[in-house]
Enzyme design. Sequence first.
Site, PDB file in Angstrom:
ATOM      1  CE1 TYR A   6     101.336 -74.534 -32.344  1.00 21.03           C
ATOM      2  CE2 TYR A   6     100.138 -74.825 -30.289  1.00 21.03           C
ATOM      3  CZ  TYR A   6     101.268 -74.434 -30.966  1.00 21.03           C
ATOM      4  OH  TYR A   6     102.341 -73.943 -30.273  1.00 21.03           O
ATOM      5  N   GLY A   7     100.119 -78.631 -34.092  1.00 22.55           N
ATOM      6  CA  GLY A   7     101.223 -78.846 -35.042  1.00 22.55           C
ATOM      7  C   GLY A   7     101.671 -80.287 -35.055  1.00 22.55           C
ATOM      8  CB  THR A   8     105.055 -81.771 -34.747  1.00 21.92           C
ATOM      9  OG1 THR A   8     105.409 -81.325 -33.437  1.00 21.92           O
ATOM     10  CG2 THR A   8     105.639 -80.852 -35.808  1.00 21.92           C
ATOM     11  CG  LEU A   9     102.718 -82.427 -29.777  1.00 16.77           C
ATOM     12  CD1 LEU A   9     102.418 -81.571 -28.544  1.00 16.77           C
ATOM     13  CD2 LEU A   9     103.412 -83.711 -29.371  1.00 16.77           C
ATOM     14  CD  GLU A  72     105.671 -78.488 -27.712  1.00 16.19           C
ATOM     15  OE1 GLU A  72     106.336 -77.572 -28.252  1.00 16.19           O
ATOM     16  OE2 GLU A  72     104.879 -79.198 -28.347  1.00 16.19           O
TER      17      GLU A  72
END
Length: 117
Positions: A6-9, A72
């Site tokens: 949901y973000g930088t990935l 993570e």
Amino acid sequence: MPLFVYGTLMRGERSHGLLGRACYLGVARTARSFELADLGAYPALVRGGSNAVLGELYEPDRETLASLDVYEGCPDLFRREPILLDGGAPCEAYLMPAGQALGCPRIDSGDWRARRR
């Protein structure tokens, strides 16, 4: 089990390459039971809200998943846990315990990319 990011990935974001050859399954949205905290350089998915969070679904192999756990900070910073998507399908996602995200602004839209608009 598929992995929800949901973000930088996500595609086009700075850490997307860490997904390696994980199979992209498409755009997805969580059930309405989360908050998306803005930690500045990256977001954090937090249980206990009432928002759906927008992201992408992947099917990583074990090696990629192990590398992502290290990236993570799992299980100290984030924890990889089962969640439900909108519609009830299960997957896993990296969640931050609510206490670690106290005082961080929330992204009410549930969309990491929309925070810049």
